[in-house]
Structure formats: C-alpha cells, structure tokens
Design a protein around this motif. Structure first.
Motif: not given
Length: 312
Positions: A53-54, A50, A22, A167, A130, A169-170
């Motif tokens: 962050t994005l 998120y 991201l 990503d 996500t 991580s999501t």
C-alpha cells in the motif's frame, strides 16, 4: 484527519493523524519538497500488511522505492543491524537528500531513526508508526537509538522527522495485547498532565477496544498533542521532559529482569502503579487517584502487579 504541529524552530514538523493516510504518503512527501528516490525500513509482518500500500502511494507520485527488511525483535536495535542497513543504503546510492521512512512500531522507529541520524551525518526521516504505542508516544520527540550491551537505547541521538504520518487504520491489525501495550503510554499522558483526557479514557475504553475510528483518532491526537507540548518546552530532556518517564524507572527494571518477556507498555503500567503508591505514601497523590489509575490500567487489559517480583 487531525494534525499536531511540533514547534521546534528549524526542526518543526507536522504529525498527521487519521484513517487511510498511507495512500496519501506520496502526495504528502511531494508537498514538503521530496522527489526521486527513498528507502522504507520495516519488518516482515508490517511489510506483508502495509508495504505494498505504501509503495503504491509512493511510486504513483514518481518515487523510486527500496524496501529494507529487518527481522522482528528488540535485539535488532543494534549497531550490527545498523551497519547492515548502511551497506544496503550505500548499494542503493542513497544520498543526503534520500528520505528514510520508518514503517512499523517502536523498534523500527528507533532503529530507522538512528540510521537516518547517522548515515552521511543525517538524511531526512519520515516516521510512519503502525502501533498505538508508537503513534501515541515513541514516534514523537526525536529520540532515536540502538541498544548496546545490556542497556537499552545506550547509543542514540535527538533527531526529529520531517513528517510523521499516523494512519489509525493500521491499529485494526493489532492483537489485543499489542493494543493494550500501547494504551499504557496513552494512559500515562492523561495521568501526568490532562485529567480531562484521563476521564475521557475511562469513559471511552470500550470504544477503544472495539477499534472505533473516531475514538482512536481522538486518543492518538490528544496523546500526541500532550507529548509534543512537553517536547517543545524541553527538547533535549534536561528538565520538564522527565515527567514523560513516569512509570519508566520501575518499568525498565521489569523489562530487564523479565528479559523482555514483559513488554514495554506492560512494564510501564506496573511501574505507574508502583510509583503512584510511593507517591501516596509520601502524601503527594490521593488514595482515590491511585485507585482510579489502577482500575483504568486493569480495564485496559494491562498487568497491575508481578507476584513473582518483590516490587512493593
């Protein structure tokens, strides 16, 4: 990071898969020629997790960012919601070169994709899935749509993104039910086209459930690669691509009669087992393969039957 190239001539694009992507979104968009302003379409939960962050990644690369929020739920995939988004895009002076970023799961991907395909006859689309279901399946292939009446995806188009950023991580913020729901489509891809991948899922299911980065990256990559290969051969779903509907004939019926209380992946899981049993009775699929499929689906935390419905 892993990369899948979806080769569709002038509609070709890359899928980037890995943790922490991201924060690289702004740079990735600059690499493919975007600048100025863009629009993120997302839901409240994903925005809270998120959105900042994005947005930080994008503003650091010089983009002017508008975030449009859509309430959660399948009922938001509608012409009414699309119409509201058209108004908000107009108020932002979005142009034909203004990218729309779909940040979320399958509903957001479908809705934002439909809006991107139809606003000003098409603006650039960036998919940022996500959920596991979206990363491994629904964000790939260019199908975008809204529901109409009692029918899912009744009004839509084939419209491919310019880039997809998955990503992994999501996936760490998914509930166990959401993770399992996505696993249904991952299992489907192994079942229909890649026995080695199916075995990998059997052997690594515990690591998937424990959200091991290496294994998550591998299953999203391999699932995306399988689907991309099918889409490349049958972009408009006129033949081979029908194989991706395994489990969906029964699955969509379950979704409808349950009024969406049974989630998409859960319904597809049941559908795969029902259809595997039919295949076995027709002498196509062996009994051991049916058992393996049923066992993996059950281990993935997915339903294997619905006693309240006479499915078999």
């Amino acid at each position: 990071m892993k990369k899948v190239r979806v080769r569709l001539g002038s509609n070709s694009y890359n899928i980037h898969i890995g943790p922490g992507l991201l924060m690289q979104t702004g740079a990735r968009l600059e690499e493919i020629g975007f600048s100025d302003k863009l629009v993120i379409i997302t839901d409240p939960t994903v925005k809270s997790l998120y959105g900042n962050t994005l947005k930080q990644s994008l503003t650091s690369s010089g983009f002017k960012v508008l975030i449009l929020e859509v309430p959660e739920g399948e009922e938001q995939k509608s012409l009414e919601t699309a119409g509201r988004l058209y108004h908000e895009l107009t108020d932002f002076y979005a142009e034909r070169t203004t990218p729309i970023l779909a940040l979320g799961g399958g509903v957001i991907g479908d809705l934002a994709g439909f809006v991107a395909a139809t606003y000003m006859r098409g603006v650039p689309l960036i998919q940022i899935p996500t959920t596991l279901l979206a990363q491994g399946d629904s964000s790939i292939g260019g199908k975008v749509a809204v529901n109409h009446g009692l029918l899912k995806n009744k009004i839509g188009a084939f419209y491919h993104p310019r880039l997809t950023i998955s990503d992994i991580s999501t996936l760490k913020t998914l509930s166990p039910r959401e993770l399992s729901d996505g696993l249904a489509e991952i299992i489907k891809h192994g079942a229909i086209l890649d026995g080695e991948f199916f075995s990998y899922l059997e052997e690594n299911l515990d690591q998937i459930k424990s959200l091991d980065n290496r294994v998550l990256e591998t299953i999203v990559f391999r699932s995306a690669k399988i689907k991309a290969a099918v889409v490349e051969k049958d972009e408009l779903d006129l033949g081979l691509r029908n194989i991706l509907n395994y489990g969906h004939t029964v699955g969509h019926a379950i979704e409808s009669v349950s009024e969406l209380k049974v989630w998409h992946g859960e319904a597809v899981a049941i559908g795969m087992i029902v259809e595997a049993r039919i295949s076995n009775k027709l002498g196509i699929l062996g009994k051991n393969e049916v058992i393996r499929l049923k066992d993996l689906i059950a281990r993935a935390g997915l339903p294997i039957e619905m006693p309240s419905l006479q499915l078999v």
